[in-house]
Design a protein around this motif. Structure first.
Motif, PDB file in Angstrom:
ATOM      1  N   ILE A 155       0.819  -1.205   0.000  1.00 38.19           N
ATOM      2  CA  ILE A 155       0.000   0.000   0.000  1.00 38.19           C
ATOM      3  C   ILE A 155       0.856   1.261   0.000  1.00 38.19           C
ATOM      4  CG2 ILE A 155      -1.938  -1.145   1.091  1.00 38.19           C
ATOM      5  CD1 ILE A 155      -1.179   0.094   3.727  1.00 38.19           C
ATOM      6  N   SER A 156       2.156   1.062  -0.198  1.00 38.68           N
ATOM      7  CA  SER A 156       3.088   2.189  -0.377  1.00 38.68           C
ATOM      8  C   SER A 156       3.071   3.147   0.800  1.00 38.68           C
ATOM      9  CB  SER A 156       2.762   2.951  -1.672  1.00 38.68           C
ATOM     10  OG  SER A 156       2.846   2.100  -2.778  1.00 38.68           O
ATOM     11  N   LYS A 157       2.918   2.587   1.995  1.00 36.79           N
ATOM     12  CA  LYS A 157       2.963   3.431   3.180  1.00 36.79           C
ATOM     13  C   LYS A 157       4.377   3.577   3.727  1.00 36.79           C
ATOM     14  CE  LYS A 157      -1.312   4.648   4.158  1.00 36.79           C
ATOM     15  NZ  LYS A 157      -1.713   6.029   4.421  1.00 36.79           N
ATOM     16  N   ALA A 158       5.204   2.601   3.444  1.00 35.64           N
ATOM     17  CA  ALA A 158       6.551   2.638   3.996  1.00 35.64           C
ATOM     18  C   ALA A 158       7.399   3.657   3.257  1.00 35.64           C
ATOM     19  CB  ALA A 158       7.203   1.257   3.906  1.00 35.64           C
ATOM     20  N   ASN A 159       8.427   4.125   3.917  1.00 36.26           N
ATOM     21  CA  ASN A 159       9.311   5.133   3.337  1.00 36.26           C
ATOM     22  C   ASN A 159      10.384   4.448   2.503  1.00 36.26           C
ATOM     23  OD1 ASN A 159      10.726   7.449   2.750  1.00 36.26           O
ATOM     24  ND2 ASN A 159      11.807   7.479   4.711  1.00 36.26           N
ATOM     25  N   LYS A 160      10.107   4.341   1.196  1.00 32.29           N
ATOM     26  CA  LYS A 160      11.069   3.743   0.267  1.00 32.29           C
ATOM     27  C   LYS A 160      11.479   2.349   0.736  1.00 32.29           C
ATOM     28  CE  LYS A 160      12.889   8.168  -1.335  1.00 32.29           C
ATOM     29  NZ  LYS A 160      14.079   9.006  -1.499  1.00 32.29           N
ATOM     30  N   TRP A 161      10.486   1.530   1.063  1.00 31.81           N
ATOM     31  CA  TRP A 161      10.772   0.154   1.488  1.00 31.81           C
ATOM     32  C   TRP A 161      11.555  -0.558   0.403  1.00 31.81           C
ATOM     33  CZ3 TRP A 161      10.514  -4.919   0.390  1.00 31.81           C
ATOM     34  CH2 TRP A 161      10.518  -5.817   1.444  1.00 31.81           C
ATOM     35  N   THR A 162      12.653  -1.183   0.791  1.00 33.19           N
ATOM     36  CA  THR A 162      13.493  -1.870  -0.181  1.00 33.19           C
ATOM     37  C   THR A 162      13.763  -3.291   0.292  1.00 33.19           C
ATOM     38  OG1 THR A 162      14.582   0.216  -0.705  1.00 33.19           O
ATOM     39  CG2 THR A 162      15.666  -1.784  -1.439  1.00 33.19           C
ATOM     40  N   ALA A 163      13.286  -4.244  -0.483  1.00 32.65           N
ATOM     41  CA  ALA A 163      13.608  -5.630  -0.166  1.00 32.65           C
ATOM     42  C   ALA A 163      15.077  -5.877  -0.440  1.00 32.65           C
ATOM     43  CB  ALA A 163      12.754  -6.569  -1.011  1.00 32.65           C
ATOM     44  N   GLY A 164      15.698  -6.665   0.390  1.00 31.87           N
ATOM     45  CA  GLY A 164      17.095  -6.912   0.129  1.00 31.87           C
ATOM     46  C   GLY A 164      17.594  -8.191   0.743  1.00 31.87           C
ATOM     47  N   SER A 165      18.768  -8.582   0.328  1.00 31.22           N
ATOM     48  CA  SER A 165      19.572  -9.656   0.892  1.00 31.22           C
ATOM     49  C   SER A 165      20.216 -10.481  -0.204  1.00 31.22           C
ATOM     50  CB  SER A 165      18.778 -10.587   1.819  1.00 31.22           C
ATOM     51  OG  SER A 165      18.283  -9.865   2.925  1.00 31.22           O
ATOM     52  N   ASN A 166      21.395 -10.988   0.119  1.00 33.43           N
ATOM     53  CA  ASN A 166      22.096 -11.960  -0.711  1.00 33.43           C
ATOM     54  C   ASN A 166      22.314 -13.224   0.111  1.00 33.43           C
ATOM     55  OD1 ASN A 166      22.518  -9.992  -2.780  1.00 33.43           O
ATOM     56  ND2 ASN A 166      24.359  -9.267  -1.732  1.00 33.43           N
ATOM     57  N   GLY A 167      22.390 -14.348  -0.557  1.00 29.90           N
ATOM     58  CA  GLY A 167      22.724 -15.586   0.125  1.00 29.90           C
ATOM     59  C   GLY A 167      23.383 -16.564  -0.822  1.00 29.90           C
ATOM     60  N   TRP A 168      24.400 -17.275  -0.324  1.00 29.98           N
ATOM     61  CA  TRP A 168      25.080 -18.311  -1.107  1.00 29.98           C
ATOM     62  C   TRP A 168      25.180 -19.590  -0.277  1.00 29.98           C
ATOM     63  CZ3 TRP A 168      30.063 -15.121  -2.631  1.00 29.98           C
ATOM     64  CH2 TRP A 168      29.772 -14.292  -3.725  1.00 29.98           C
ATOM     65  N   ALA A 169      25.005 -20.726  -0.917  1.00 30.18           N
ATOM     66  CA  ALA A 169      25.335 -22.028  -0.339  1.00 30.18           C
ATOM     67  C   ALA A 169      26.214 -22.760  -1.344  1.00 30.18           C
ATOM     68  CB  ALA A 169      24.077 -22.832  -0.046  1.00 30.18           C
TER      69      ALA A 169
END
Length: 684
Positions: free
Chosen positions: A162-176
């Motif tokens: 709903i675009s309420k967050a302030n520039k919400w950015t999903a993130g993360s890296n992962g390696w196996a």
């Protein structure tokens, strides 16, 4: 990511005999980085000391977050009445209360012990806490789950829809990595979550030792259970996945009812009163909760309403319980049983273990519904029961694979189909609404870094993880050579020469990154390439600049802006982009994931053309699962927020140098690096 000794999850694992683990009396050994190594004889003592330890490092923040989770920010501090209302209106607070009532006694006792440790710390250390936050005391076990629901459901899921967050950015890296790619033959794991550098997004690092387990990892501040971690046998990390489990519906209204199929139905309506405080004045405000078959009503206008459907409104799914079970697992089979609980609302799981297994799992509450991915990315105008969710897919029905022939797994928030090559699963194997089919430049960079790497030791894996090159720039560099420099003015020509002589790395002493960032902004995000991304050639597309004249004009604009702001095109990246936490300040490296940079950092303006880090690399942990687990880690912003703590930003210099700390898994190492020792008897 980590090595053999601990596990990023929650505290204790029962019923497993580790005769070599004989914790001394209940105590916390605080190391020189402000990381608590908690030795406990019982679960109650373990979580009690975990609550105490978090208050020691984050006391004011924890009380603030619990007050917000109660939806009392306005009543306590004249702040955020909008969020207070939303927590009630969308049923988040109500769902957390249902969930607490349904918790098994084991998980409930974890919250009780954790809350008790928090309250006792506050009683014994009142001068360490700001007066305005003491109104939250005493903390109740329910507060912890309310905070959990606020973070996971409102912040991670609902607000980004709903675009309420302030520039919400999903993130993360992962390696196996399997042993076929390492010098030792041991599997490895790299955890690299990306979140904001403040508030409820912050991580807390801890080491939890009992007679039955030895765990190491991190959790979000205010949560008792570790969510990313490892033990002597296995470990995992999370990345935010491309899961669509929040949907918005446009409802048709008539006489206060909503249409479902050919009938109009009553909403289920109740209300709650909250206190709205402005200065010294308080007033009661009534918040309506209106529930339909399509979800909770968010807003109404005329004969239409918007309803929001999100998972676990009945509180039956158990986040705390799943992380406990993941941490207690001592084998692949036990870990898979934990995943089958499906208690976490989102997250990819990337796993590695001592038996040389690696696993990818598309976790979370994935709803069964009709229609393709595109349909559900907008508000769905519907009166049909065909558009209602039909439960969730089980852990066996979502994208999952074990030990791919490639010997590696990566995820950088891309859909499940691009997490290894050759592909282990295909989009056609799953419903079209399960996940999109795309791969941005950052996950491409991630895959390119790891896919051909061989004979890796842990330090080499860490060096790969610290790569700062922009895959976007590398993809277009040769095309830039086709620009006719004879047609350029002197400033634009100089800009082109700077870019063509640059290697694409966002290092502190590099002179190309600031200019390229401006160029990328002028180019825009659509229509840049002649060939779009293609699943059949996923690591080489998109490619070929579509319109060199547009590129040339964009470069000219970028050069002029750069010159106007900085007075020169030869500006070092670290002079413009800074790492600043507490009293610490260093030149930055790394940049935006949208530019295809694996070492992801996002910055906010601080004036005078400078920027400071506010989001991105948070916790990093590289682990090797050998006979003895070894690990190196870093908490970018330090392991504390209390104003007078020496650990606010104390790891930032290592971060600027792209270095990790040795994880102190052995008691002897902890004692050699001891800052403080607390006996349980001193905490009661």
């Amino acid at each position: 990511m980590y090595k053999k000794l601990l596990l990023f999850v929650v505290p204790i694992f029962l019923g497993i005999d580790f005769p070599n683990i004989k914790p001394p009396t209940d105590e916390i050994l605080w190391d020189k980085w402000g990381i608590p190594h908690i030795y406990a004889s019982t679960d109650d003592n373990l979580y009690y000391m975990m609550g105490w330890a978090q208050m020691h490092n984050h006391g004011n923040l924890i009380l603030k977050l619990y007050g917000e989770g109660r939806a009392k920010s306005s009543e306590y501090w004249s702040e955020d009445i909008g969020r207070d209302k939303l927590l009630h209106q969308l049923g988040v607070l109500n769902a957390s209360q249902k969930a607490y009532a349904l918790l098994p006694q084991k998980e409930k006792q974890v919250l009780i012990s954790f809350a008790k440790g928090i309250n006792t710390y506050a009683e014994q250390n009142p001068n360490e806490l700001e007066e305005k936050y003491k109104v939250v005391l005493p903390v109740k076990p329910e507060d912890i789950l309310q905070h959990t629901f606020r973070v996971f459901y409102l912040e991670f899921l609902i607000n980004r829809n709903i675009s309420k967050a302030n520039k919400w950015t999903a993130g993360s890296n992962g390696w196996a990595i399997r042993g076929s790619k390492t010098t030792s033959g041991n599997s490895m794991l790299m955890a690299n979550p990306h979140l904001n550098w403040d508030d409820f997004w912050l991580f807390f690092e801890a080491h939890l030792i009992t007679e039955t387990n030895d765990l190491y990892g991190t959790t979000l501040v205010g949560l008792p259970t570790i969510g990313i971690g490892f033990n002597k046998n296995l470990g995992w990390t999370h990345t935010v996945n491309t899961l669509d489990n929040v949907d918005l519906y446009e409802l048709t209204l008539q006489n206060g009812q909503y249409q479902l199929d050919n009938e109009f139905h009553d909403f289920t309506i109740d209300s709650v009163q909250i206190i709205e405080k402005t200065g010294s004045e308080k007033k009661a405000t009534t918040v309506l909760r209106k529930q339909s078959a399509f979800g909770m009503v968010y807003k109404e206008e005329g004969n239409k309403a918007i309803a929001i459907k999100w998972p676990n409104t009945d509180g039956k799914l158990n986040i705390i319980g799943q992380w406990l079970a993941m941490g207690e697992s001592q084998s692949l089979e036990q870990f898979q049983e934990a995943l089958a609980m499906n208690g976490l609302p989102l997250f990819n799981v990337i796993y590695s273990d001592k038996e040389n297994n690696i696993l990818y799992h598309f976790g979370g509450n994935a709803p069964k519904k009709n229609g393709d991915w595109g349909k559900w990315q907008n508000i769905v105008a519907s009166t049909s029961s065909d558009d209602l969710w039909q439960g969730y897919y089980s852990s066996e029905e979502v994208p999952t694979y074990l030990n791919p022939e490639s010997g590696w797994i990566q995820n950088a928030n891309d859909p499940p189909y691009t997490s290894t090559f050759p592909a282990a699963i295909r989009p056609d194997d799953y419903p079209s609404h399960m996940a999109p089919n795309a791969m941005g430049f950052r996950p491409q960079r991630s895959a390119l870094l790891i896919k051909d790497a061989m004979n890796l030791n842990l330090d080499q894996l860490i060096a790969l993880k610290h790569d700062t090159k922009s895959e976007y720039f590398l993809r277009i560099k040769e095309d830039l050579r086709n620009i006719n420099s004879m047609e350029l003015d002197s400033l634009t020509k100089e800009a082109l020469e700077i870019l063509l002589s640059w290697n694409g790395a966002f290092e502190a002493n590099s002179t190309g990154p600031v200019l390229f960032g401006m160029l990328a902004k002028e180019l825009g995000s659509k229509g840049v390439f002649a060939e779009e991304w293609d699943l059949n050639d996923p690591l080489n597309t998109p490619r070929k600049l579509k319109d060199l004249s547009h590129v040339t004009s964009s470069l000219q604009i970028a050069a002029e802006k750069h010159q106007q702001i900085y007075g020169s095109l030869a500006v070092s990246y670290g002079d413009v982009y800074r790492l600043e936490v507490g009293n610490h300040s260093f030149a930055a490296n790394g940049g935006a994931g949208s530019l295809g940079i694996f070492r992801t950092m996002n910055y906010s303006p601080k004036g005078n053309g400078q920027f400071f880090a506010t989001h991105g690399e948070t916790y990093v942990c590289a682990t090797e699962f050998g006979k003895e687990v070894t690990a190196k880690a870093l908490m970018s912003y330090g392991n504390a927020t209390q104003a007078h703590s020496p650990h606010v930003g104390d790891q930032l210099e290592l971060f600027s140098k792209k270095q990790l700390r040795k994880v102190l898994l052995q008691r002897e190492d902890q004692l050699q690096n001891l800052e403080k020792r607390e006996q349980l008897s001193q905490m009661q």
